[in-house]
Design an enzyme around this catalytic site. Structure first.
Site, mmCIF file in Angstrom:
data_model
loop_
_atom_site.group_PDB
_atom_site.id
_atom_site.type_symbol
_atom_site.label_atom_id
_atom_site.label_comp_id
_atom_site.label_asym_id
_atom_site.label_seq_id
_atom_site.Cartn_x
_atom_site.Cartn_y
_atom_site.Cartn_z
ATOM 1 N N PRO A 195 -22.539 -39.980 -39.509
ATOM 2 C CA PRO A 195 -22.591 -41.389 -39.126
ATOM 3 C C PRO A 195 -21.322 -41.859 -38.435
ATOM 4 O O PRO A 195 -21.329 -42.870 -37.722
ATOM 5 C CB PRO A 195 -22.794 -42.121 -40.460
ATOM 6 N N GLU A 223 -20.992 -36.411 -49.579
ATOM 7 C CA GLU A 223 -20.073 -37.253 -48.803
ATOM 8 C C GLU A 223 -19.597 -36.567 -47.521
ATOM 9 O O GLU A 223 -18.760 -37.118 -46.803
ATOM 10 C CB GLU A 223 -18.841 -37.620 -49.663
ATOM 11 N N ARG A 242 -36.335 -30.367 -24.936
ATOM 12 C CA ARG A 242 -37.326 -30.779 -23.933
ATOM 13 C C ARG A 242 -36.727 -30.846 -22.528
ATOM 14 O O ARG A 242 -37.463 -30.921 -21.552
ATOM 15 C CB ARG A 242 -37.942 -32.125 -24.314
ATOM 16 N N ASP A 265 -37.964 -41.138 -18.080
ATOM 17 C CA ASP A 265 -37.784 -41.505 -19.475
ATOM 18 C C ASP A 265 -36.822 -42.679 -19.604
ATOM 19 O O ASP A 265 -35.973 -42.909 -18.744
ATOM 20 C CB ASP A 265 -37.174 -40.337 -20.267
#
Length: 273
Positions: free
Chosen positions: A92, A119, A161, A176
């Protein structure tokens, strides 16, 4: 492309055997190796974590299993003739994962993922391998998951992809959302297929007319409308020079105005007192 993943939950990576990624593996476009971190533990409990120095809640993943697992993965890749990998660390606290980064990673011959649990991994592991490899710490969003395996699946699908031969139509990804070029800061608009009428809802006339120029313009206008609704911040990041006259007209209709610095900003909605 070679792809290695070190994890304590190898079964979590089973989706890499299905859909486009699975087909890419079957055709040899993508060479995937999933490694169980607990293979490199040396106690009867297969311990991969310990309490954090400095106190605090949670556990931290230990240096020894990760170091041995990464060394073994690297040795296996080098023995197979692969070049140095990019070490991709899902976290994160990493840089946001974007289409631009997906394109960048798709050009690499080898990605080595380190999805953590608890953690996170003792920082010394990342610092150690950063002296030998390019390390990219990546966040897939402003939230926290129980582990990094889901992020590996997201990143892998976005990258795979883009590899030659994976998509049935090589042009598919050019329109896209976020695609480099004209769609770099826009969300893709709505799409339609047969039948031409369904439950009283019909296809926009412009899509049935066969005029490619008008269709392209309609699609771009729809992209602006969707972006203005869901992600106005993307438009505000763009330099005004990225927009042509027609773009500026639709932006004005959508409530955006150019500022002296060269960007567009959303005009505040008037509020009655």
């Amino acid at each position: 492309m070679r792809l290695d993943v070190v994890t304590i939950f190898p079964e979590y990576l089973e989706p890499l055997n299905v859909s486009l990624v699975g087909k890419a593996r079957a055709r040899g476009v993508l060479d995937v190796h999933v490694h169980d971190l607990r293979r490199w533990t040396y106690d009867r409990h297969n311990t991969v974590d310990d309490t954090p120095y400095g106190g605090g809640p949670g556990m931290v993943m230990k240096t020894e299993p990760w170091g041995d697992a990464l060394d073994a993965s690297l040795a296996d890749g080098y023995e197979a003739g692969a070049h140095s990998p990019v070490l991709v660390v899902p976290t994160p606290s990493g840089r946001p994962f974007t289409q631009e980064l997906a394109v960048e990673l798709s050009a690499e011959p080898w990605l080595l993922f380190t999805p953590a649990r608890y953690e996170g991994i003792d920082r010394r592991v990342i610092d150690e391998y950063a002296t030998r490899l390019r390390v990219v710490e990546v966040s897939i969003g402003d939230y926290v998951l129980a582990g990094g395996e889901a992020a590996v699946l997201v990143i892998t699908e976005a990258v795979a992809r883009l590899l030659p031969g994976v998509l049935g139509n090589a042009e598919s990804h050019r329109d896209d959302s976020f695609a480099p070029g004209a769609m770099a800061n826009l969300l893709e608009g709505p799409v339609y297929t047969k039948p031409p009428e369904w439950r009283g809802r019909s296809i926009p006339d412009v899509l049935l007319g066969g005029h490619h120029g008008k269709i392209a313009r309609w699609r771009r206008d729809q992209a602006f409308a969707r972006t203005a609704l869901n992600r106005p911040d993307l438009i505000e990041r763009c330099e005004a020079s990225a927009f042509d006259k027609k773009d500026r007209e639709i932006l004005s209709i959508l409530g955006f105005a150019p500022e002296p610095g060269g960007r567009f900003w959303r005009r505040p909605t008037a509020v009655e007192e």
